[in-house]
Design an enzyme around this catalytic site. Structure first.
Site, PDB file in Angstrom:
ATOM      1  N   ASP A 240      -0.614   1.691  -0.508  1.00 39.70           N
ATOM      2  CA  ASP A 240      -1.904   2.222  -0.094  1.00 39.70           C
ATOM      3  C   ASP A 240      -1.825   3.741  -0.268  1.00 39.70           C
ATOM      4  O   ASP A 240      -0.739   4.313  -0.409  1.00 39.70           O
ATOM      5  CB  ASP A 240      -2.255   1.838   1.351  1.00 39.70           C
ATOM      6  CG  ASP A 240      -3.763   1.985   1.621  1.00 39.70           C
ATOM      7  OD1 ASP A 240      -4.453   2.644   0.799  1.00 39.70           O
ATOM      8  OD2 ASP A 240      -4.255   1.464   2.630  1.00 39.70           O
TER       9      ASP A 240
HETATM   10  C1  BGC Z   1      -7.552   2.557   1.931  1.00 42.81           C
HETATM   11  C2  BGC Z   1      -7.517   1.573   0.787  1.00 42.81           C
HETATM   12  C3  BGC Z   1      -8.179   2.175  -0.414  1.00 42.81           C
HETATM   13  C4  BGC Z   1      -7.493   3.475  -0.757  1.00 42.81           C
HETATM   14  C5  BGC Z   1      -8.071   4.187  -1.959  1.00 42.81           C
HETATM   15  C6  BGC Z   1      -6.994   3.901   1.525  1.00 42.81           C
HETATM   16  O1  BGC Z   1      -7.168   4.835   2.535  1.00 42.81           O
HETATM   17  O2  BGC Z   1      -6.837   2.044   3.023  1.00 42.81           O
HETATM   18  O3  BGC Z   1      -8.142   0.385   1.151  1.00 42.81           O
HETATM   19  O4  BGC Z   1      -8.153   1.279  -1.479  1.00 42.81           O
HETATM   20  O5  BGC Z   1      -7.590   4.362   0.350  1.00 42.81           O
HETATM   21  O6  BGC Z   1      -9.319   4.683  -1.687  1.00 42.81           O
END
Ligand code: BGC
Length: 753
Positions: free
Chosen positions: A266
């Site tokens: 993530d």
């Molecule tokens: C989120 C993800 C997301 C990623 C990119 C993160 O903060 O938890 O779900 O895909 O950011 O935007």
């Protein structure tokens, strides 16, 4: 297969120097060779630096390919219900493109509420086409974290409380997306079941609960759905961050499930080079090199899997075995996505996409209550329709966090209702309350001016006066995508409806009997007024076609057939995590200020174990406000007596249950046949029943169909943590068939030998 001339043409673009040789196509570009051979050939040509470069981001959403070899970059994008607009290279803010608006599909709670696997395939295919047209290679979704608490700000991005429903609904979505040569990245693996403390918590959970409740959707996503990538979560499990976690990534995902795809972190979830190298992570995104709170611009070389990794290899402290494994996974992914010459071109906002978004919205809306058949609206009974509530006029596709979108259009509930009833009805609007007047996310502006300075009393009085002189009152409220509502990064602060809505609803219920409450939310809410309100619809965040889907249900053009993918407890304490488990974390640690930063993480014990959602309500005999699986129709359906093809089965057998369903009402509609299994005698405590099969059937008035559902011993098993295996204990079981977890219509017993 590509003709040789075409390949040569391709090579001209990639590298003119190959043209001179003309006859020799390097193996990694030769489509007549196996992917395995091509991967090995590419790997052999890459330098150490090129390999390491492939493992981490080069911008907010892209990672480098191998420019020298013509291996393309990977472009990722959020997210689960629409393709995110373009941001600047190293900023979250908008790039300012004018060609990046798309169709927003209903949020995943709505998709799972359809209980229709075909809808899930349609959804994935359409969304994947949009991602493809936008030249994306990896779609950051779907989300399958289990609904543990109604306060979780991101529940709207997930598929509810049941591992079986989520597993069955997520697989077709993945296949649909990937049929476009676009990878899914199923997220957030694992145990990210709340937003509060998502970066600073450690989940403590027993193995049985982990395997029975929280892992199955991920397992289905990678083993049945073949999701080409998976996204690690932020939180910790066994004291290690999920995106660099030996147990989750190596032991379970890669060894037990044999996963051959790519593990993506993530954004900003990595914080340790050694763990990132050894514990199964393949591709690092979003790191801030000086901790999670403050970013350093263009710091990509300082990522944990960048220069620090290279230094370790060069100094001989770490070998290259893990590196080659990671690069091979990425190359494999490239042949399915970026280097896949057979992938379609995709399209955006086609008529088909709009129709799919609308239909999923219609099928996902859940009719919770319809006392006295207030709905569908019958203009013969009167044509003055009052629409009351901020969510009737508020854009919902902007906000909520990373799933925020920039849409071609969003039909609002008020507009949908007006356009459906046209001149036949007199549709009037009153605001009723003021909630959130914001409307911007990362520079995408809704363009709405929702400012209203009137007092709560003035707003309420206006609404009540309008309701008094109307034939129908439709209140459209619920939550929204602002902070502490249904939104990433924070959880809701309380279970009740915000912004004085309870008072408005109670007041409206007093003055008009033809009253329907429409809740736009991704979460359950308390309904202290439920006894006084005849009709309630659970409408979700339905995306571009929201208003049209809702109007179709209100008017009866579409007959409701959605079923709740999670329970609505009466009060928060009736939810297991709040009753028995720890939320938002261990109380003493909370009091001691833990969880504030990564140096002081807080523990969250899932003491409620496997008793999540209806498993808890059933076992503790706590009546929910609305049960998992519940949802009414404008028609009625009669269930016949369930039959089975066997009454005694062996461990290898399959067993089929058949039931006759008849539409006994006056409208065509659909019913969901739900099969729950109950283990009548067990050496371990088991839930009263668990969903193990479902089928949605469409029936014209008077029509009937036989529905058959087949299961095997996996539906009878529990996870024996000591043996570390699934066990189906011989003995008596019962199949319970109905149209809700609290509406079992017919039962049949059988024995496992
Ligand atoms: C989120 C993800 C997301 C990623 C990119 C993160 O903060 O938890 O779900 O895909 O950011 O935007």
């Amino acid at each position: 297969m590509l003709k040789k001339t075409a390949i040569v043409g391709l090579l001209t673009i990639i590298s003119p120097s190959f043209m001179a040789q003309n006859t020799t196509i390097p193996v990694y570009l030769d489509e007549s060779k196996s992917v395995g051979q091509r991967v090995q050939d590419a790997l052999a040509r890459m330098t150490l630096e090129e390999k390491v470069a492939m493992l981490h981001a080069q911008s907010k959403f892209s990672s480098p390919g191998v420019p020298r070899l013509g291996i393309p970059e990977f472009w990722t994008t959020d997210g689960p219900h629409g393709v995110r607009p373009e941001v600047m290279w190293d900023e979250w803010n908008q790039a300012g493109w004018t060609n990046d608006s798309i169709i927003a599909y209903p949020a995943l709670t709505a998709l799972s509420a359809t209980w229709n696997k075909k809808m899930s395939w349609n959804y994935g295919k359409a969304l994947g086409e949009e991602a493809r047209y936008r030249k994306k290679d990896i779609l950051l979704g779907p989300g399958v974290n289990i609904y543990r608490t109604p306060l979780n700000g991101r529940n709207f991005e997930y598929m509810g409380e049941d591992p079986y429903l989520t597993s069955k609904m997520v697989v077709p979505y993945i296949k649909g997306v990937q049929s476009n040569g676009v990878a899914t990245s199923v997220k957030h693996y694992a145990l990210n079941n709340q937003e509060m403390f998502r970066h600073t918590s450690n989940v403590i959970i027993d193995d049985r609960t982990l395997y029975e409740i929280y892992l199955p959707p991920f397992k289905a996503a990678v083993t049945e759905g073949d999701s080409w990538t998976i996204m690690g979560a932020y939180d910790m499990y066994k004291g290690q961050y999920a995106s660099q976690n030996q147990y989750l990534l190596n032991d379970i995902l890669k060894k037990e499930w044999g996963y051959k795809g790519v593990v993506v972190s993530d954004w900003g979830a990595v914080n340790n080079t050694e763990q990132a190298i050894h514990n199964g992570l393949d591709l690092e995104f979003g790191s801030w090199t000086n901790g999670l709170s403050a970013g350093t611009k263009n710091a990509y070389d300082n990522y944990y899997l960048a220069q620090p990794y290279l230094n370790l290899i060069k100094s001989g402290k770490v070998g290259t075995q893990e590196l080659d494994d990671k690069v091979m996974r990425l190359l494999n992914l490239a042949y399915k996505t970026t280097m896949n010459t057979k992938k379609p071109f995709g399209n955006v906002a086609s008529e088909e996409h709009k129709a799919i978004a609308k239909e999923i919205g219609e099928e996902g809306i859940v009719l919770l209550k319809n006392y006295g058949n207030v709905l569908p609206i019958d203009l013969n009974k009167g044509n003055r329709i009052a629409v009351i509530g901020e969510n009737a006029i508020k854009i919902m596709t902007v906000g909520g966090g990373s799933s925020s979108l920039k849409v071609k259009y969003e039909t609002l509930p008020l507009d949908g209702i007006k356009s459906r009833f046209g001149n036949q009805a007199n549709v009037q609007f009153a605001r009723g309350y003021v909630g959130d007047i914001g409307g911007e996310y990362n520079g995408v502006k809704s363009g709405q001016d929702l400012k209203d300075d009137r007092s709560a009393d003035e707003l309420l009085n206006e609404a009540v006066e309008l309701a008094k002189k109307s034939d129908y009152v439709i209140f459209v409220g619920g939550l929204n995508k602002s902070d502490f509502q249904d939104s990433e990064g924070n959880d809701r602060k309380s279970y009740g409806l915000p912004y004085n809505q309870d008072n408005v609803i109670a007041a409206l219920a007093k003055v008009n009997k033809n009253f329907a409450v429409v809740l736009v939310s991704g979460n359950a809410v308390a309904m202290p007024w439920i006894k006084d309100v005849p009709t309630v619809l659970q409408s979700w965040y339905l995306g571009s076609e929201a208003g049209n889907s809702l109007a179709a249900i209100l008017s009866g053009d579409a007959n409701p057939s959605g079923k709740l993918p999670f329970s609505f407890p009466v009060k928060l304490e009736d939810n297991a995590a709040h009753n028995l488990g720890e939320y938002p974390g261990n109380k003493e640690e909370l009091a001691a200020g833990k969880g504030k930063d990564q140096k002081n993480p807080i523990n969250i014990r899932y003491n409620e174990g496997i008793f999540v959602g209806y498993r808890w309500h059933d076992t503790k005999k706590i009546k929910p406000l609305f049960s998992f699986g519940h949802g009414l129709s404008y028609s009625t359906f009669e269930f016949g007596k369930a039959k089975t093809d066997k009454t005694i089965i062996s461990q290898e057998d399959k067993i089929t249950f058949t039931v006759n369903i008849k539409n006994t009402g006056k409208r065509a509609g659909a019913e969901v046949v739900q099969l729950y299994i109950s283990d009548l005698k067990s050496s371990v405590q088991r839930p009263v029943k668990e969903l193990k099969g479902f089928e949605k059937v469409y029936l014209n008035p008077g029509e009937q169909k036989e529905v058959s559902i087949t299961i095997d011993k996996t539906a009878l098993s529990f996870f024996d943590a000591e043996k570390h295996e699934w066990v189906a204990e011989p003995g008596a079981f019962e199949a319970l068939i109905g149209n809700s977890s609290d509406e079992i219509k017919t039962k049949v017993k059988f024995t496992l030998q």
